[in-house]
Design a protein around this motif. Structure first.
Motif, short mmCIF file in Angstrom:
data_model
loop_
_atom_site.label_atom_id
_atom_site.label_comp_id
_atom_site.label_asym_id
_atom_site.label_seq_id
_atom_site.Cartn_x
_atom_site.Cartn_y
_atom_site.Cartn_z
N GLY A 130 26.06 58.71 37.55
CA GLY A 130 26.87 59.71 38.24
C GLY A 130 27.85 59.09 39.21
O GLY A 130 28.03 57.87 39.30
N VAL A 131 28.46 59.98 39.98
CA VAL A 131 29.47 59.60 40.95
C VAL A 131 28.81 58.87 42.12
O VAL A 131 27.73 59.25 42.57
N SER A 132 29.44 57.84 42.60
CA SER A 132 29.00 57.17 43.83
C SER A 132 28.81 58.22 44.93
O SER A 132 29.70 59.02 45.20
N GLN A 133 27.61 58.21 45.55
CA GLN A 133 27.37 59.17 46.65
C GLN A 133 28.41 59.02 47.74
O GLN A 133 28.84 60.00 48.36
#
Lengths: 215, 215
Positions: free
Chosen positions: A100-103
């Motif tokens: 997923g997307v980098s936090q």
């Protein structure tokens, strides 16, 4: 002219996204010696996890009534948008993390979107943005993880469709080959992918370097 | 038996995801009076933005050589996984924010994945998990924002495909109708969606309440 560079990698050494971004930055500076590169390393110098909520509630509160935390968060969101607006070109280095997307990059997106100037759509209308993104495994058609990259489509959606930037994506897969022994059989393929990505990085960097100066 | 409930909303009042999760929790307690509900409110009591990187590097460092920050982060990741493993059922309340995954829930996912017990796949094998998710606008087929919900597919991917849980999704759209005047013409549709979501919440809660007790 100014290049704004943001890195979301949590690594400072041996970062595959930084390797690509470094090449792009070098090409920019080669074409425009002495030019400015502004930067943020949000994977290391993280944005506070409480800032976005404070910026949102602060934005709905009349200025004199804002708490100190809301004031600080609203100012942070404004500073992030200032950087994007001031830049002639933008370079984002954002790895895929846990499919997923980098936090840290999502926190950045949320904060940018909290500023009134970015709430309207396409606020980066036509601005050249390069996204350098890397994935540890392989996610192409026919691989067991096809469809598991939930980051790149979202980043395209926000940067190009929502913010309206003129987006170029430079991507590299199989960055964990040579690190994870289970992937050793993919060494040739990974080396080829890396060479291709670095060549794309040079090309994207030269394209940024060739941007006409504003009149 | 234990229900573990996690809320990612940044709101404590008038939260649409909490409204759904509240119903599910009430149904659980109605079926099992006196049972335990453990909870975390990561949208309000946020997880530190630096913890994941420290947990990852800490995990690669022999225990005696870890820094205090690494030790704390490794312990936090372990505590989050302990909660999931100890629970008989799990309830996640996670809104869509800026077309993507809640920054706070991604931080949670990253930390869970940093624990060695979750690094292997399907560590929640068959555990009942309900995801209550809400979206301010409408994202269904034929709408202008079709395909812009980049959160729900990712949450399904991680919770069901990667962690192996038995996932039920209760979702509600158009939660901003009545809040954003531009959406006033969708009032009937939104009311219908809300009623449907709350009914689904009761059904999902009753299903959790009917789980057989472990022998």
């Amino acid at each position: 002219m100014t290049l704004f560079r943001l890195d979301a990698s949590i690594r400072t050494h041996d970062s595959a996204s930084r390797e690509i971004a470094d090449i792009i930055e070098e090409e920019w500076l080669a074409a425009r010696p002495g030019d400015t590169v502004a930067s943020r390393h949000i994977g290391v110098e993280t944005l506070p996890a409480t800032a976005w909520a404070a910026a949102v509630t602060g934005g709905m509160t009349p200025e004199p009534d804002r708490t100190a935390e809301q004031r600080e968060a609203v100012a942070l969101a404004a500073a992030l948008v200032d950087e994007l607006i001031a830049a002639d070109a933008v370079l984002f280095g954002v790895p895929l993390y846990n499919y997923g997307v980098s936090q840290h990059f999502k926190t950045y997106i949320d904060l940018v979107c909290a500023d009134p100037r970015a709430a309207g759509e396409r606020f980066l209308g036509g601005k050249p943005v390069v996204l350098a993104t890397v994935r540890g495994g392989a996610y192409g058609p026919g691989t067991p993880r096809e469809g598991w990259d939930h980051s790149t489509p979202y980043l395209r959606r926000i940067i190009a469709d929502h913010w309206g930037a003129d987006l170029t994506v430079v991507e590299r897969e199989f960055t964990l080959v040579g690190v994870n022994p289970a992937l050793d059989s993919f060494k040739d393929q990974a080396a080829q992918m890396q060479a291709g990505a670095l060549e794309s990085a040079h090309r994207a960097g030269r394209a940024l370097g060739a941007l006409p100066s504003p009149v």
